[in-house]
Design an enzyme around this catalytic site. Structure first.
Site, mmCIF file in Angstrom:
data_model
loop_
_atom_site.group_PDB
_atom_site.id
_atom_site.type_symbol
_atom_site.label_atom_id
_atom_site.label_comp_id
_atom_site.label_asym_id
_atom_site.label_seq_id
_atom_site.Cartn_x
_atom_site.Cartn_y
_atom_site.Cartn_z
ATOM 1 C CE LYS A 149 -4.111 -2.135 0.850
ATOM 2 N NZ LYS A 149 -3.825 -3.557 1.062
HETATM 3 C C1 LIG Z 1 -4.537 -4.716 0.660
HETATM 4 C C2 LIG Z 1 -3.788 -5.979 0.631
HETATM 5 C C3 LIG Z 1 -4.099 -6.995 -0.278
HETATM 6 C C4 LIG Z 1 -5.257 -6.889 -1.231
HETATM 7 O O1 LIG Z 1 -5.080 -5.875 -2.167
HETATM 8 P P1 LIG Z 1 -6.321 -5.347 -3.044
HETATM 9 O O2 LIG Z 1 -5.792 -4.220 -3.828
HETATM 10 O O3 LIG Z 1 -7.375 -4.928 -2.045
HETATM 11 O O4 LIG Z 1 -6.778 -6.486 -3.848
HETATM 12 C C5 LIG Z 1 -3.283 -8.107 -0.307
HETATM 13 N N1 LIG Z 1 -2.244 -8.256 0.541
HETATM 14 C C6 LIG Z 1 -1.935 -7.300 1.443
HETATM 15 C C7 LIG Z 1 -0.788 -7.530 2.366
HETATM 16 C C8 LIG Z 1 -2.670 -6.123 1.517
HETATM 17 O O5 LIG Z 1 -2.353 -5.188 2.404
#
Ligand SMILES: *Cc1c(COP(=O)(O)O)cnc(C)c1O
Length: 467
Positions: free
Chosen positions: A112
């Protein structure tokens, strides 16, 4: 570049507009009016660029008319300057065919950060320009919250209210949010699931009682600028593995369909992607939708991969929009039906148009097996989300000349209990996180009641007063 709503009934916005707006006023999501396209020669010419320079090449068509390339470059350099690895998103080889794309070298140890560090820079840039202030309201299943808080903590023009499902995220995830004591940061634990928290946030955007007095902004992956930033690492990885001459498959641990949608965008822009594997845990609405056409809500089961414990995948609407031939009124009707009935069917025709995607579901045992395989066969300790992706990657057979890249979405130390259970080793937090596990926390626990949460935010927000 202009941006239009997937439900066809909101005014088009420019890049600054979509960055600050989040959800469209008709309830839809913003998408670019068309997909920019690079020729094979243009893609080949991107080889060897630094991450920030590559980011400018990929994002420039989307920010055109709002930011010039020199400005974009400064923002990218600031955003990626806080990563602890010089490659920003390094590739690690597992075996003759499989690779990990490590996306967790940012300040809060999950992918993120790649998008939110840039979003923080974009907010500052656009707010300074218009002399405005913003209230960010978000829901997090764990990792978005800390990444967003890190990106805006201590800033003057933004205040952030972050909702998380009480007791359903890991201790490290919670502490990464609640230990930030800057006055513009407010953490709220909701008694309920992530979907309950996300539904509240969506409702606030359509509620003039709060979105009138406060100017609300979204930082979850419905925000277009986040997805745009994520397109870059698909190009970075594929170029390293021989694109555009060689084709690459990606396996993406998926919750809200944001990260994997960025892969779809990369493919629309001309990157030769063999397959995008949508890897889910037992909360498998996307797997059911893509494999059988059954997109129906059925409650959330908590798992060891909490960031994927989601039933309604907001960004799936962006793919549906393309599968519907970009027909906004058909989409408005489809989504209205879905919101009332909690289910929809994808026709065989739509599924045929989604043939770039394959889907795989991993249960708890398969997830642990993937963690053990990575450790015992390749010497890599991986987190449970990454393990779900790796399970997906190893479940599908590809021709020998295709490289298969699993997106490593979180650092294993974010989920130490699950990792220790599977491989018998407790991963240590990187030193740069300091005394996270003992420092002071600040957060409020509220019942899962919309009015209570809304009124609390209204009462404690500093408001849109501009310094
Ligand atoms: C947010 C997240 C996901 C999922 O990502 P999306 O974009 O919501 O599909 C997968 N793994 C981790 C560690 C995350 O923080």
């Amino acid at each position: 570049m202009k941006y239009i709503s997937t439900r066809g009934n909101a005014s088009p916005l420019d890049f600054a507009g979509v960055t600050l707006a989040g959800l469209a006023s008709d309830g839809g999501l913003y998408v670019p009016e068309y997909w920019p396209h690079f020729s094979e020669a243009e893609i080949a010419a991107m080889r060897g660029l630094s991450y920030a320079d590559l980011a400018v090449r990929i994002m420039a068509p989307f920010t055109k008319g709002t930011l010039d390339e020199a400005e974009l470059k400064l923002l990218c350099e600031a955003a990626y300057g806080r990563f602890s690895h010089a490659a920003i998103t390094p590739l690690v080889q597992l075996d003759h065919q499989h690779w990990l794309l490590e996306l967790f070298h940012g300040p809060t140890l999950a992918f993120k950060d790649v998008a939110l560090q840039l979003l923080g820079q974009l907010f500052e840039r656009f707010l300074a320009q218009t002399d405005k202030a913003l209230t960010i309201v978000g829901a997090t299943s764990g990792d978005t919250g800390s990444a967003a808080i890190d990106a805006v903590a201590g800033r003057e023009r933004t205040e952030i209210f972050m909702l998380h499902p009480h007791g359903r995220i890991s201790e490290v995830q919670r502490r990464q949010m609640t230990s930030v004591l800057a006055p513009n940061v407010h953490n709220i634990a909701i008694e309920g699931s992530f979907d309950d928290a996300q539904a509240m946030v969506k409702r606030m955007f359509n509620d003039p009682e709060i979105n009138g007095p406060l100017k609300l902004t979204a930082v979850n992956s419905i925000n277009w600028a986040r997805l745009m930033a994520q397109v870059v690492y698909y190009f970075a990885a594929a170029l390293k593995l021989g694109a555009p001459e060689c084709r690459v498959a990606f396996s993406v641990p998926t919750g809200n369909f944001g990260d994997v949608f960025a892969g779809y965008v990369a493919a629309q822009m001309g990157l030769p992607i063999e397959t995008l594997i949508v890897a889910t845990n037992v909360n498998d609405i996307l797997h059911r939708a893509l494999s059988r056409g059954d997109y129906s809500v059925s409650g959330v089961t908590p798992t060891q991969a909490p960031s994927m414990d989601i039933q309604i995948s907001s960004n799936f609407e962006r793919l549906l929009f393309d599968l519907e031939g970009r027909d906004g009124s058909a989409m408005a009707a489809r989504m209205k039906w879905f919101e009332q009935m909690g289910k929809m069917v994808l026709s065989a025709d739509m599924r045929k148009r989604a043939k770039l995607f394959q889907s795989v579901r991993a249960d708890a045992n398969e997830t642990a097996d993937a963690m053990r395989w990575a450790y015992e066969q390749c010497g890599q300790i991986i987190d449970p989300h990454t393990a779900i992706g790796l399970h997906g990657a190893r479940s599908i057979e590809f021709a020998r000349d295709i490289s298969v890249v699993t997106l490593a979405t979180a650092h294993p130390a974010k989920f130490p209990d699950a990792v220790e259970q599977a491989v018998g080793i407790r991963p240590a937090l990187p030193r740069r996180l300091g005394d996270l596990l003992v420092c002071e926390e600040r957060y409020l626990i509220l019942p899962g009641d919309y009015e209570t949460v809304r009124d609390h935010i209204l009462a404690s927000a500093a408001g849109p007063a501009v310094p």
